[in-house]
Each structure stands twice: as C-alpha cells, then as structure tokens.
Design a protein around this motif. Sequence first.
Motif, PDB file in Angstrom:
ATOM      1  N   SER A 131     -12.091   4.112   8.437  1.00  0.00           N
ATOM      2  CA  SER A 131     -13.090   5.073   8.023  1.00  0.00           C
ATOM      3  C   SER A 131     -13.483   4.783   6.585  1.00  0.00           C
ATOM      4  O   SER A 131     -12.929   3.904   5.951  1.00  0.00           O
ATOM      5  CB  SER A 131     -12.529   6.481   8.155  1.00  0.00           C
ATOM      6  N   SER A 132     -14.448   5.537   6.106  1.00  0.00           N
ATOM      7  CA  SER A 132     -14.947   5.288   4.765  1.00  0.00           C
ATOM      8  C   SER A 132     -13.787   5.075   3.801  1.00  0.00           C
ATOM      9  O   SER A 132     -12.812   5.817   3.813  1.00  0.00           O
ATOM     10  CB  SER A 132     -15.777   6.474   4.303  1.00  0.00           C
ATOM     11  N   LEU A 172     -13.696   5.528   0.805  1.00  0.00           N
ATOM     12  CA  LEU A 172     -13.774   6.399  -0.363  1.00  0.00           C
ATOM     13  C   LEU A 172     -12.490   7.171  -0.617  1.00  0.00           C
ATOM     14  O   LEU A 172     -12.086   7.382  -1.745  1.00  0.00           O
ATOM     15  CB  LEU A 172     -14.923   7.372  -0.135  1.00  0.00           C
ATOM     16  N   PHE A 173     -11.831   7.578   0.444  1.00  0.00           N
ATOM     17  CA  PHE A 173     -10.697   8.476   0.258  1.00  0.00           C
ATOM     18  C   PHE A 173      -9.366   7.759   0.106  1.00  0.00           C
ATOM     19  O   PHE A 173      -8.332   8.395   0.000  1.00  0.00           O
ATOM     20  CB  PHE A 173     -10.622   9.472   1.421  1.00  0.00           C
ATOM     21  N   ASN A 174      -9.405   6.455   0.157  1.00  0.00           N
ATOM     22  CA  ASN A 174      -8.114   5.766   0.061  1.00  0.00           C
ATOM     23  C   ASN A 174      -7.688   5.545  -1.371  1.00  0.00           C
ATOM     24  O   ASN A 174      -8.509   5.309  -2.202  1.00  0.00           O
ATOM     25  CB  ASN A 174      -8.167   4.443   0.775  1.00  0.00           C
ATOM     26  N   LEU A 214     -12.365   5.440 -12.357  1.00  0.00           N
ATOM     27  CA  LEU A 214     -11.493   6.613 -12.258  1.00  0.00           C
ATOM     28  C   LEU A 214     -10.160   6.357 -12.950  1.00  0.00           C
ATOM     29  O   LEU A 214      -9.682   7.158 -13.750  1.00  0.00           O
ATOM     30  CB  LEU A 214     -11.207   6.919 -10.787  1.00  0.00           C
ATOM     31  N   SER A 251     -19.739   6.906  -6.103  1.00  0.00           N
ATOM     32  CA  SER A 251     -19.382   7.366  -4.754  1.00  0.00           C
ATOM     33  C   SER A 251     -20.606   7.363  -3.861  1.00  0.00           C
ATOM     34  O   SER A 251     -20.568   6.902  -2.722  1.00  0.00           O
ATOM     35  CB  SER A 251     -18.828   8.787  -4.786  1.00  0.00           C
ATOM     36  N   LEU A 272       1.735   9.495   2.339  1.00  0.00           N
ATOM     37  CA  LEU A 272       0.998   8.755   1.313  1.00  0.00           C
ATOM     38  C   LEU A 272       0.432   9.720   0.274  1.00  0.00           C
ATOM     39  O   LEU A 272       0.403   9.424  -0.917  1.00  0.00           O
ATOM     40  CB  LEU A 272      -0.136   7.953   1.938  1.00  0.00           C
ATOM     41  N   HIS A 318     -13.897  14.936  -4.375  1.00  0.00           N
ATOM     42  CA  HIS A 318     -13.034  13.758  -4.490  1.00  0.00           C
ATOM     43  C   HIS A 318     -13.525  12.817  -5.583  1.00  0.00           C
ATOM     44  O   HIS A 318     -12.786  11.963  -6.044  1.00  0.00           O
ATOM     45  CB  HIS A 318     -12.989  13.028  -3.149  1.00  0.00           C
ATOM     46  N   SER A 319     -14.782  12.975  -5.984  1.00  0.00           N
ATOM     47  CA  SER A 319     -15.311  12.107  -7.027  1.00  0.00           C
ATOM     48  C   SER A 319     -14.992  12.620  -8.412  1.00  0.00           C
ATOM     49  O   SER A 319     -15.312  11.976  -9.398  1.00  0.00           O
ATOM     50  CB  SER A 319     -16.825  11.988  -6.882  1.00  0.00           C
ATOM     51  N   ARG A 359     -15.599   1.971  -8.591  1.00  0.00           N
ATOM     52  CA  ARG A 359     -15.401   3.409  -8.698  1.00  0.00           C
ATOM     53  C   ARG A 359     -13.933   3.732  -8.967  1.00  0.00           C
ATOM     54  O   ARG A 359     -13.597   4.509  -9.865  1.00  0.00           O
ATOM     55  CB  ARG A 359     -15.867   4.068  -7.415  1.00  0.00           C
ATOM     56  N   TYR A 396      -9.976  14.920   4.791  1.00  0.00           N
ATOM     57  CA  TYR A 396     -10.648  13.754   5.355  1.00  0.00           C
ATOM     58  C   TYR A 396      -9.787  13.066   6.414  1.00  0.00           C
ATOM     59  O   TYR A 396     -10.267  12.699   7.484  1.00  0.00           O
ATOM     60  CB  TYR A 396     -10.998  12.785   4.226  1.00  0.00           C
ATOM     61  N   LEU A 455      -1.861   4.669  -8.463  1.00  0.00           N
ATOM     62  CA  LEU A 455      -2.050   5.340  -9.745  1.00  0.00           C
ATOM     63  C   LEU A 455      -0.768   5.402 -10.588  1.00  0.00           C
ATOM     64  O   LEU A 455      -0.770   4.978 -11.745  1.00  0.00           O
ATOM     65  CB  LEU A 455      -2.645   6.724  -9.498  1.00  0.00           C
ATOM     66  N   ASN A 511     -10.829  12.884  10.426  1.00  0.00           N
ATOM     67  CA  ASN A 511     -11.052  11.614  11.099  1.00  0.00           C
ATOM     68  C   ASN A 511     -10.038  11.336  12.199  1.00  0.00           C
ATOM     69  O   ASN A 511     -10.392  10.824  13.259  1.00  0.00           O
ATOM     70  CB  ASN A 511     -11.078  10.480  10.089  1.00  0.00           C
ATOM     71  N   LEU A 556       0.811  -1.214   0.000  1.00  0.00           N
ATOM     72  CA  LEU A 556       0.000   0.000   0.000  1.00  0.00           C
ATOM     73  C   LEU A 556       0.846   1.266   0.000  1.00  0.00           C
ATOM     74  O   LEU A 556       0.360   2.344  -0.314  1.00  0.00           O
ATOM     75  CB  LEU A 556      -0.940   0.000   1.210  1.00  0.00           C
ATOM     76  N   VAL A 557       2.125   1.128   0.367  1.00  0.00           N
ATOM     77  CA  VAL A 557       3.005   2.301   0.358  1.00  0.00           C
ATOM     78  C   VAL A 557       3.234   2.772  -1.076  1.00  0.00           C
ATOM     79  O   VAL A 557       3.330   3.959  -1.348  1.00  0.00           O
ATOM     80  CB  VAL A 557       4.346   1.977   1.045  1.00  0.00           C
ATOM     81  N   ILE A 558       3.309   1.805  -1.988  1.00  0.00           N
ATOM     82  CA  ILE A 558       3.512   2.174  -3.393  1.00  0.00           C
ATOM     83  C   ILE A 558       2.195   2.712  -3.919  1.00  0.00           C
ATOM     84  O   ILE A 558       1.197   2.011  -3.937  1.00  0.00           O
ATOM     85  CB  ILE A 558       3.936   0.950  -4.226  1.00  0.00           C
ATOM     86  N   PRO A 559       2.161   3.975  -4.330  1.00  0.00           N
ATOM     87  CA  PRO A 559       0.892   4.530  -4.783  1.00  0.00           C
ATOM     88  C   PRO A 559       0.401   3.827  -6.039  1.00  0.00           C
ATOM     89  O   PRO A 559       1.177   3.531  -6.947  1.00  0.00           O
ATOM     90  CB  PRO A 559       1.215   6.000  -5.052  1.00  0.00           C
TER      91      PRO A 559
END
Lengths: 285, 329
Positions: free
Chosen positions: A280-281, A283-285, A197, A253, B260, B147-148, A193, B213, A112, B217, A107-110
Amino acid sequence: MSDRFIKIGSSILIIVACASLLAPLIRPPTALSHAQPFSSPSWSHPLGTDDVGHDVLADLLYGGRASLIVGLIVGIFSTTLGLAVGGLAGYVRSLDVPLMRAIDMLLVIPRLPLIIFLSLFLKPSLWNVVLILSIFGWPLTARTVRPLIKSLRDRDFVVAARSIGAGDWYILRRHIFPQLYSIFAVQLVLEARQAVLAEAGLGFLGLEDPTTKSWGMMLSYAFNHEATFLSDAWQWTVLPPALVLTVFILSLSLIGVGLESYFNPKLKPWTVGPDRDNPSSRLFN
Amino acid sequence: MTRKLILLLLQYLTLIFLVVTINFFIVYLAPGNPVDVIARGRADILPTVVTETEKQSLRQYYGLDGSLGHQYLRYLSHVLRGDFGYSFYYHRPVVEIILDHARRTMPVIIAGLALALLIGLPLGMLSASRRGQRLDTILLIVQISLHSLPPFFIATVLLIVFAVKLRWFPFSGSAGVGGFTSPGGISSIATTIYHLILPATALALWESTAIYYFTRNSLIDVLGEDFILVARAKGLSSRAVLTRHALRAAMPTLITKFALTFGFMVGGVFFVEQVFSYPGIALLALTAFHNYDYLLLRGIFLLLATAVLVANLTADVFVYKLDPRTRHV
C-alpha cells in the motif's frame, strides 16, 4: 484528484524553494542588525526576533535551505541505493531470498531512534545528518522495487530478448531501466519527505551543528529558552518554523501520494485497498 | 513446526547481537578516541588537564585497554551479565540510572499505545467498511495530513493550547521530579497521571494515523476474500462480518504492524519528552549527549533496541500461535 494533489504540492514546493534561494534578496544580511531579543513583530522585523535577537523571518528563509538540501541529496542517494539493492534481489534469483531476509530484519529496527542514536554519537554536522539518513533510507525502497523488477524479468519481451542472445546488462539498460522512471520519481519524493521529517526532528532535538540554520534548530532554540512559553514569544519563535515545516512536508506528501496513484491507478489510497503484491502507499511506513 | 519458532528466535538473536556490536563500535564513531571522549566528559566536571597516567587508568577503568577483539569480548561478557558500566556524570551504575528513568517513560508509551489503538482501530474499521465512500475519503485525507505533521508538532500544539493558554495541565516535569508539585496535594498516582496525560495523548495522536492506515488496508484486503462473501451470504449483518470474520482474519497482520508501531513510538518519545521536558529515558539520552556520557548512552540504546526487538519477537510468536497458516513454512 491525483492531479490536484500534485499541483498543490509542487506549487508549495516551488514557493519554498524560491523563497529560500532568494533569501539574500528578500532579507539582505546588511539589513539585519542585531535587535532586542524576543521583540515582537514590527516593520523592521516582520516576524519578530528570537532569544538572541536574530530576525525570525531571515532565519526562516535561510533555514529552508537545510531542508531542501537534505531532502534532495538523501532522496537521490537512498532511492538509487534502494533501486540497486531491490533490483538485484528482483533480478538475480540466487540473491533474492538472502537480500530480502536481510532487509526484513533491518526493517524491524525502527529507523527514527536509530538515526537519533547515531547522531548522538557522531559529530553534529549537516553532512553527517545527510550520511546517516542516506544509509538508513533505502530498505523500504528496495522492498517496493523488488516485486516490480521480478515481474519485469519474466515478461515475454524480456524472455524474447534473452532468447535472441541479449546479455543481462543490455536487458537492464534497454528493457528494465526505462520502466523504472515512474517508481524512481515516487520513491524519490517519499524518501525526501522522510529525510526532511527526520532532519527536522534531529534539529528539534538539538542534534545538528549549532551553526546550521534550519527550521528544526530554530524550534530547538525556542524550546530550550524558558521565556518562550512564559511570554508571548512562542507566537513568533515557535509557530512560524513549525507551520512552514508542516506545510513543506505536507507538500511532499501530496506530491508523493499524487504521483503514486498517477502511475499506479490501482493504488489510489483514497479509493481502493492495497493489492496483495502491491504494498500500500508507502507514506505510512 | 517448532523449526520455524527456532528460526524466528535465531533471527532475533542475530539482530540483538548486531545491536550489541553496533553499540560496541559506536563509541569509535564519536569524534576523538574513546579515552579522549571520556576524558573530555570528565574535564567538563573537573576542569583539569587529564594526564597520560590518568588516561591509562581511565582506559583500564572503562575496559579500553588491550586489543580491539579483547575489548569486544569483554564488552559482550559484561553485557551478558547485565553490567553496562558506570556513569561518570551521575556517579552511579548506568543500569540504575536507566531503570530510574524508564520507570517514568514506560507509562507514557503504554498509555500512548493503548490510546492510539483506541483511536486508530475503530477509525480504520469504519473507513474499511465504507471504502470509497465520502467518509472514507475524508478520514484518509485527514489522516494523511496528520501523518505529515512533524513528530513534535502535535505535542507542541497540545502544549500551547492546554498548558500555556488554558493552564489545565503542567507544561513540564513529571511527578516527584523538579517541576510542579501536585495541585491541592492529591496522591502521587494522580500527580503521575496528571503529568502523563498530555505527553501520552501527543504520542497517541501522532501514532494513531499509522494504526488507522494499517487497520484500514488489512481489513480491505481481507474483505475481498471468499469467506467474507460466504458470511455475507449467510445473512450476517455487516457489523458481524467486520468484527467477527474480517477483523479476526486480519489480526495476525495487524499484530505484527502494531509491534512495529511500538518501535516508532520509541522514536516519538524523544520528541514528546523534549517538548514537555518530561524526565524520562529519552530526555536522559539527550542530557547524556550534552554531557558526553557515552557509557550511559550506550546503555540506553541497548535497552531501547532490545525492548523494540522483544516487542517484535513477542508479536511474531503470538502470530505464530494465532495463525495456523504461518506454521507450515
């Protein structure tokens, strides 16, 4: 609130899906003779034409298919893989630490940039995009699933089943899998999603098969043509795909966040903060 | 205590090793065998058929002769010495070209990260302190929507509004490269900044949602702790509780998350540079892709991956120094 999110999101999703599936009926290929490049919207071309005289509306309708296919396949594939790995880490004690350490390292390696680079080297095709996205999608799902399986494993009903001699496979099938439908649904939507993207991004960078019709590729062609921003052409070559893409991703989303908090009221992203063990959600990861 | 640091270092060394290995094999993923791939790139410039003897010399020149294991070891030793090979398209050493372009990308990323923090951090703190209230809900919904957006959307909007319509900023290029000359002959720093504002803003706006975010949090998480209750009971203002106690306690988590974010930015830079035709490292990678310049691509990938890993390692070491709790594991 979560109800409304899901309703709005799925309505958009259904409209997009129907529009792109019924594309041949709405804009039959026979009606699409080649027109003047960059002609502005008119009766024969409601959204004008692009730099090679293609009808923008038709491209928009057919282009939705790429997003839908990538979202669906990558969603299913990487969610399944994530459930499998996360389940293994959560269920088999001896695998827990090594698997999680490996996932944390990955997970450290982004994602995208890595996906972009792999696409730079691979032959551009929609299936390679699907493959790359599926391979790199699962770690977050695995990480979300693990604590759930871990807590299920030690619940009384599982211990009871085990004490009367139930095997691992029986326990998984009868007691654990049925509890995973909700998380599967949430992860599926959020993975889809991410995939949509990323696919749009790759298309935008021109890293997809040039013959693929996708919203990202439409934007890529528009941006690579000097005339786009020197004339008014951007209004119909750039805005429609960008807006449709945005609305489509927003719908995913909304469904994802809505489902997330529908199944886990503790996690309503707009009212309470995250729990220690409940990430947490996503969505932001 | 130092054992943990050494473990951390080992973990990152493994990752870097992994990246170098992927980097070595990635050329074999490209369609055709590496020599053909390289020869294909050459053929674009010299429209001649590449003969077998030429291929042999190419193979030798690019270190593609000998067994795979042998090639791999040679590649490792070259990388360790900072030798990334030679770009046949630009006729210059890969390292030189990369540094030339990274020079222009670094300011965009740094300015973008700073701006993203400047936007995301205060908003996150505001949201956390008003948790569940109207303002928090509105901020969250706005941020989820932002963010979307596809990564290139904000950049495109900025381009259309500020460069195409209002013409306040140039819509492509960077200081000293093609593009536009400085308006009214301002100094080169001013020109650099002039070309930098839109790309950096686009990057910052896109990334600030994640920072917002994370901040919100982590703070909410910390605000539920007993020592916050004690601080409140002491009669501290909620502002003092938030900045002096909560933010401080949340800092280690946040620093890791921000590192990150740097990684995400490296991805974002591709879109921003593409939209603004900003001649940085990402645009270089895309050009290299079109030229089949695989050695250059390899070099860029290695540089970006290492930069991301070093950023994360720095954050981890920083957190280790900052937070005594992480030392006793």
